[in-house]
Design a protein around this motif. Structure first.
Motif, short mmCIF file in Angstrom:
data_model
loop_
_atom_site.label_atom_id
_atom_site.label_comp_id
_atom_site.label_asym_id
_atom_site.label_seq_id
_atom_site.Cartn_x
_atom_site.Cartn_y
_atom_site.Cartn_z
N GLU A 241 0.85 -1.20 0.00
CA GLU A 241 0.00 0.00 0.00
C GLU A 241 0.88 1.24 0.00
OE1 GLU A 241 -4.04 -1.54 2.33
OE2 GLU A 241 -2.34 -0.78 3.49
N SER A 242 1.89 1.26 0.87
CA SER A 242 2.81 2.39 0.93
C SER A 242 3.58 2.53 -0.37
CB SER A 242 3.77 2.20 2.10
OG SER A 242 4.83 3.14 2.05
N TYR A 243 4.06 1.42 -0.91
CA TYR A 243 4.87 1.43 -2.14
C TYR A 243 4.09 1.98 -3.32
CZ TYR A 243 7.43 -0.48 -6.14
OH TYR A 243 8.08 -0.64 -7.34
N VAL A 244 2.86 1.57 -3.48
CA VAL A 244 2.06 2.06 -4.61
C VAL A 244 1.73 3.53 -4.42
CG1 VAL A 244 -0.13 1.82 -5.84
CG2 VAL A 244 1.14 -0.22 -5.17
N LEU A 245 1.49 3.96 -3.19
CA LEU A 245 1.22 5.38 -2.94
C LEU A 245 2.41 6.25 -3.31
CD1 LEU A 245 -0.75 5.42 0.43
CD2 LEU A 245 -1.51 6.41 -1.74
N ASP A 246 3.61 5.79 -2.99
CA ASP A 246 4.81 6.59 -3.30
C ASP A 246 6.01 5.65 -3.39
OD1 ASP A 246 6.78 8.41 -3.69
OD2 ASP A 246 6.61 9.39 -1.74
N ALA B 56 5.70 16.68 -16.08
CA ALA B 56 6.36 16.28 -14.83
C ALA B 56 6.62 17.49 -13.94
CB ALA B 56 7.66 15.55 -15.14
N ARG B 57 7.05 18.60 -14.55
CA ARG B 57 7.29 19.81 -13.76
C ARG B 57 5.98 20.34 -13.18
NH1 ARG B 57 11.72 20.75 -17.33
NH2 ARG B 57 10.36 21.47 -18.99
N GLU B 58 4.91 20.26 -13.94
CA GLU B 58 3.62 20.79 -13.47
C GLU B 58 3.02 19.93 -12.36
OE1 GLU B 58 1.18 21.00 -16.91
OE2 GLU B 58 2.24 22.71 -17.80
N ARG B 59 3.07 18.60 -12.55
CA ARG B 59 2.39 17.70 -11.63
C ARG B 59 3.29 17.12 -10.55
NH1 ARG B 59 -0.95 13.66 -15.53
NH2 ARG B 59 1.19 12.99 -16.01
N GLY B 60 4.60 17.07 -10.84
CA GLY B 60 5.52 16.48 -9.89
C GLY B 60 5.62 14.97 -10.00
N LEU C 78 8.66 12.78 -8.75
CA LEU C 78 9.96 13.32 -9.14
C LEU C 78 10.25 14.59 -8.34
CD1 LEU C 78 9.33 12.85 -12.93
CD2 LEU C 78 10.95 11.51 -11.59
N PRO C 79 10.64 14.46 -7.08
CA PRO C 79 10.85 15.64 -6.24
C PRO C 79 11.97 16.54 -6.73
CG PRO C 79 11.62 13.64 -5.15
CD PRO C 79 10.86 13.20 -6.35
N GLU C 80 12.89 16.03 -7.56
CA GLU C 80 14.02 16.83 -8.02
C GLU C 80 13.76 17.49 -9.38
OE1 GLU C 80 16.60 17.36 -6.26
OE2 GLU C 80 16.76 15.75 -4.78
N ILE C 81 12.54 17.38 -9.91
CA ILE C 81 12.29 17.86 -11.27
C ILE C 81 12.46 19.37 -11.40
CG2 ILE C 81 9.79 18.20 -10.98
CD1 ILE C 81 11.49 16.68 -14.08
N ARG D 244 18.34 17.97 -11.53
CA ARG D 244 17.18 18.31 -12.35
C ARG D 244 17.19 17.52 -13.66
NH1 ARG D 244 18.23 23.12 -12.67
NH2 ARG D 244 19.06 23.26 -14.79
N GLU D 245 18.35 17.47 -14.31
CA GLU D 245 18.45 16.76 -15.58
C GLU D 245 18.25 15.26 -15.40
OE1 GLU D 245 22.15 17.92 -17.27
OE2 GLU D 245 21.41 19.89 -17.94
N TYR D 246 18.73 14.73 -14.29
CA TYR D 246 18.49 13.31 -14.01
C TYR D 246 16.99 13.05 -13.84
CZ TYR D 246 18.46 8.78 -11.69
OH TYR D 246 18.19 7.48 -11.36
N ALA D 247 16.31 13.95 -13.13
CA ALA D 247 14.86 13.80 -12.95
C ALA D 247 14.14 13.89 -14.29
CB ALA D 247 14.33 14.86 -11.98
N GLU D 248 14.62 14.75 -15.17
CA GLU D 248 13.99 14.86 -16.50
C GLU D 248 14.18 13.58 -17.31
OE1 GLU D 248 15.78 18.33 -18.15
OE2 GLU D 248 14.46 19.74 -17.08
N ARG D 249 15.38 13.00 -17.23
CA ARG D 249 15.60 11.74 -17.93
C ARG D 249 14.72 10.64 -17.35
NH1 ARG D 249 20.99 13.54 -17.52
NH2 ARG D 249 21.43 12.13 -15.79
N THR D 250 14.58 10.65 -16.02
CA THR D 250 13.73 9.66 -15.37
C THR D 250 12.28 9.85 -15.80
OG1 THR D 250 15.21 9.61 -13.46
CG2 THR D 250 12.99 8.76 -13.13
N ALA D 251 11.85 11.10 -15.94
CA ALA D 251 10.47 11.38 -16.34
C ALA D 251 10.16 10.75 -17.70
CB ALA D 251 10.24 12.89 -16.40
N ILE D 252 11.13 10.73 -18.58
CA ILE D 252 10.92 10.16 -19.92
C ILE D 252 10.97 8.64 -19.87
CG2 ILE D 252 11.95 9.96 -22.23
CD1 ILE D 252 12.88 12.93 -21.78
N ASN D 253 11.92 8.11 -19.11
CA ASN D 253 12.11 6.66 -19.10
C ASN D 253 11.09 5.93 -18.24
OD1 ASN D 253 13.84 4.40 -17.26
ND2 ASN D 253 13.71 4.09 -19.47
#
Length: 922
Positions: free
Chosen positions: A438-443, A801-805, A817-820, A828-837
């Protein structure tokens, strides 16, 4: 001894801060505030205070801004990276905690902490203890001043300094000036190492005498000394710790005050420093309960609360009952039957699901109400006759409830309990809610999903840990030997907290229907599937692995000899310090990256860069590391993991680790066995089928690229997949503008296809293809020209990702993505790559989980003699009787191809392989 002669303890706060930050993992509280350095420094201080209970003490920090050394030499510490944002944010809270502990905090602008410590040490009349990890401080040691390294426990008096550096304390400054310091960018004398500096100072005494006799020094090192004599004074000034500062505070004023416990509670609660909070509150209900238990079971009241609870929760005293006779068990069974869902937890004697024996059962039906049923606690004559029901009786009475689909169960990591019970012949059913999941799926990006962490995060409860009850390390007691009354409070709390967590987490999940669907339709149904896979295990050829270990040892020895020959001397290939000295100090290879402490890095990525530039020794070191890892992780370890009763290896699959939703595994880690290397393929050859069976692999073909085609809605990609084309050859035709691409062009296109998914830059692609960055950029530009939908998808995803987090998979799983929007460009760039992948990797994870559920159901219904034995990345491995290979393979292939449940606009393809071993099945 009079007051003025009392010992003064000076703590190098800046040294503590960095050492704690880099020694501990990146911890944070539930609000996302980093806390790792706080934990580390405060624990180091507590250790120091317990050993050095002196009333004169101070923690000295570097003040922000320039110092006189920056004025002396503009490049001073120029190589050091700025303090990381997550460390900087902990600095002020740390100072608040130290002050609340009653310890004076000192910082002086324009100078460094070393200079403040040096001045205070010289002005103290009595003995001085300096706690630091900084070698520069050795120049302060004398008959009164001692250094203490809190991390190692090592103390340095004058004799210790001479043993460590080869020179007495009064020569350490000159020693440092000669050797230089790359982290501080103190120049020193090129080609002069530690041994040379010590030898010179032993012979000449100091730099002044050395300067006068410089013409006597022979060889290239002598030439270097004479060439840089004029620069030596600068190094001496930079290395000298000033002891003559005009300070506003004197040693007698550095008195430790009484702690401000109210402020400490506030800070410990905010930063979720639970253990420290427990130690701070001896009168808290937790400690009262522990004290009662120590006085005897009759006085052990049900008073145990966690900290930081609401007043209504504090008014509720837990009702934790010990069930030791048949009538009491009957009452609880009746309560369990009436409950909409009950919490259930086993207490056992091992973490291994294949070996654990049941010691007791914990049950909960309502918040703050739970029971413990002991069945295998040891008899202890000091406690009188121990009364407990037999394991067989309790299992027989609980079996109908445990095996009832309609009796819903709540647990924390229920897969473990399910696997243990299966060994006792009980098929745990009705497994509806797992608080870990439950915790894992939430975050999924939260670092921990264990019960203790969740209890603090969601309930504000500081639980009793296993170590609290049983001790640590070699002195840890078996749970079965713990007094049953103490065990009752611990075990019943587990069930109670689990039920309360479920009641907190489930409504949050239901508020987000897509997340609840991921939880209820994927994660929970997967639990029994994984339990069966784990218990079934996979057969490995022990003799073959032994031969492979010998071969790897021989290869390592050959590579080691070549490395020694290349270096011109013997050295330890497993020692980063020796590698650093050989590569950068003696061979003069370019320093690609530095560690946070300013030292040349010898990390794998650095060695790869040097190898790519044509340097042979880094290539050999990497090759040696690769063989060593395979040997230690697999060929040596796998035979030790063969279970004596089954003759098979039983891994553990983890659902709540990878943020993207992918499964991970341990003991052994099946996910990291190389598939492309010869040695990796040989290890896979050791995974075999039983006689009369074959291993069958069912592997998704290019699943993440297909998901990219769906998400981007790019017409070119979708058309190629719909037509069943070789996507890499199609991409090669588009990028290189040819009708019939060569195999080399196809390989380049494959690198582009997968590289862009993972955010590869032109520099990275150029390195992989061994081409210039400009040409790699041209290939990327052409790719986006041919597939414009992909570029649009990437840009849109970053913006969303920037808008919604967060980003989502096709099935609704979220990755936060707290670092977006971080100010740190790399983060920030790592978070952006993660957002795509993440949407692609997460969707692939969701698909294979659904496939596992569907395949398991089909096998249970149609082919009970067939078993899934492994899941690795996008692949399922089954062990199938040879006469059933064809019908089972076709059914598996069909189910896996339909596991997206029609959600994708491109077809999924599944490749089937058959073999005697895992490698042959590919």
């Amino acid at each position: 001894m009079c007051v003025r002669d009392k010992k003064l303890v000076l703590v190098d706060g800046s040294s503590y801060l960095y050492r704690a930050y880099y020694a501990l993992p990146q911890l944070s509280n539930s609000s996302g505030e980093p806390t790792g350095a706080l934990y580390g420094v405060v624990n180091m201080l507590h250790k120091l205070l317990s050993e050095e209970a002196d009333e004169h003490i101070a923690v000295v920090f570097d003040a922000p801004g320039r110092t006189f050394r920056d004025d002396l030499f503009e490049q001073y510490k120029a190589h050091r990276p700025p303090m990381p944002d997550e460390l900087r944010s902990q600095l002020n809270p740390l100072k608040e905690i130290i002050s609340a502990l009653g310890i004076p905090v000192v910082e002086v602008a324009g100078v460094e902490a070393d200079d403040v410590i040096g001045t205070l040490a010289r002005r103290s009349v009595g003995p001085v203890l300096i706690s630091t990890g900084d070698k520069d401080m050795a120049q302060l040691v004398d008959e009164r001043v001692t250094l203490l390294n809190t991390m190692t426990g090592r103390r340095l008096d004058p004799a210790g300094v001479e043993e460590r550096f080869g020179v007495p304390p009064e020569a350490v400054r000159d020693y440092l000036a000669l050797v230089g310091d790359k982290s501080d960018n103190i120049p020193g004398i090129p080609k002069v190492g530690e041994k040379t500096a010590a030898k010179w100072l032993q012979e000449y005494g100091n730099i002044a005498a050395l300067r006068e006799n410089a013409d006597e020094i022979k060889g290239k090192v002598g030439e270097s000394l004479r060439a840089h004599l004029n620069e030596l004074e600068l190094s001496v000034n930079l290395a000298t710790i000033r002891c003559d500062l005009d300070l506003d505070v004197s040693p007698p004023q550095l008195l430790r005050q009484s702690p401000d416990n109210s402020r400490l509670r506030e800070l410990y609660r905010r930063y979720e420093m639970r253990r420290l909070l427990k130690e701070l509150e001896p009168d808290s209900p937790e400690h009262n309960a522990k004290a009662d238990m120590q006085q005897g079971p009759e006085s052990a009241g049900n008073q145990k609360h966690g900290v930081n609870q609401t007043s209504s929760e504090q008014d509720l005293s837990p009702d934790y009952q010990l069930v030791t006779d048949e009538q009491e068990l009957d009452v609880w069974i009746a309560s369990l039957k009436e409950a909409e869902a009950f919490a259930f937890d086993l207490e056992t004697d091992s973490l291994s699901y294949m070996d654990a024996a049941i010691v007791g059962f914990a049950l909960a039906v309502k918040p703050h109400q739970a029971a413990y049923v002991p069945v295998a606690h040891d008899y202890d004559s000091t406690l009188g006759q121990l009364r407990q029901l037999s394991l067989d009786y309790v299992l027989a009475r609980l079996r109908p409830l445990l095996e009832d689909d309609n009796q819903l169960k709540v647990g924390q990591n229920l897969k473990y309990d399910m696997s243990v019970l299966a060994r006792y012949g009980i098929d745990l059913r009705g497994v509806a809610y797992d608080t870990m999941l439950e915790s894992y799926v939430l975050d999924s990006t939260a670092t921990r999903h264990d019960m203790d962490s969740l209890a603090w995060k969601y309930l504000g409860v500081s639980t009793t840990t296993y170590e609290d009850l049983c001790g640590k390390g070699a002195k840890q007691k078996p749970f079965a030997s713990i007094d049953v009354h103490k065990a009752k409070d611990y075990a019943a709390e587990d069930a109670d907290i689990t039920l309360r967590l479920h009641q907190k987490l489930l409504p949050r999940l239901k508020d987000k229907p897509s997340l609840f669907n991921v939880f209820s339709q994927l994660e929970m149904p997967l639990v029994p599937v994984l339990s069966r896979m784990e218990r079934g295990g996979v057969k490995v050829d022990q003799e073959m692995l032994g031969e492979q270990s010998k071969e790897l040892a021989e290869r390592m020895s050959e590579v080691e000899s070549l490395a020694h020959s290349e270096a011109g001397e013997e050295f330890n290939l497993n020692s980063p310090r020796q590698i650093q000295e050989i590569l950068f100090e003696r061979m003069g290879l370019p320093v690609e990256h530095r560690t946070p402490k300013g030292q040349p890095s010898t990390a794998e990525a650095v060695l790869e860069e040097l190898r790519h530039k044509g340097y042979e020794l880094p290539r050999l070191i990497l090759e040696h590391r690769g063989w060593a890892k395979l040997k230690s992780t697999y060929t040596d370890k796998l035979p030790r993991l063969i279970h004596p009763q089954t003759g098979r290896v039983h891994t553990s699959y983890h659902q709540a680790v990878a943020a993207t939703g992918r499964l991970s595994s341990s003991d052994p880690n099946l996910q990291n066995i190389p598939i492309r290397s010869e040695a990796g393929r040989k290890i896979r050859q050791a995974f075999i089928a039983e006689p009369g069976y074959s291993l069958v692999t069912a592997d998704y073909s290019q699943v993440e690229l297909r998901i990219m085609a769906h998400l981007s809605a790019d017409e070119g990609l979708q058309r190629a997949f719909a037509a069943g084309e070789d996507i890499h050859r199609s991409t090669a035709a588009e990028v290189f503008g040819v009708e019939h691409p060569s195999d080399e062009q196809r390989r380049a296109a494959k690198a582009i296809n997968f590289g862009l998914i993972y955010g590869m830059s032109a520099w990275g692609l150029g390195r992989q293809l061994n081409i210039e960055r400009e040409l790699a950029q041209l290939y990327i530009d052409r790719y986006f020209e041919r597939y414009p939908g992909v570029r649009e998808f990437m840009a849109k995803t970053r913006e969303q990702a920037r808008e919604r987090g967060y980003v989502e998979t096709v099935f609704g799983r979220r990755l936060y993505l707290p670092e977006i929007s971080s100010r740190n460009r790399q983060r920030r760039e790592y978070a952006e790559r993660t957002a795509i992948n993440a949407p692609m990797q997460g969707t692939a994870a969701d698909i294979i989980k659904q496939a596992m559920i569907d395949v398991d159901a089909m096998l249970s219904d149609k082919y009970p003699g067939v078993h899934m034995v492994m899941q690795v990345h996008d692949e399922l491995v089954l062990e199938i009787p040879q006469e059933q290979i064809e019908p089972v393979s076709k059914r598996v292939q069909k189910l896996m191809a339909a596991a997206d449940q029609g959600a994708l606009t491109v077809p999924l393809e599944v490749e089937i392989g058959v073999g005697r071993d895992w490698d042959e099945a590919h």
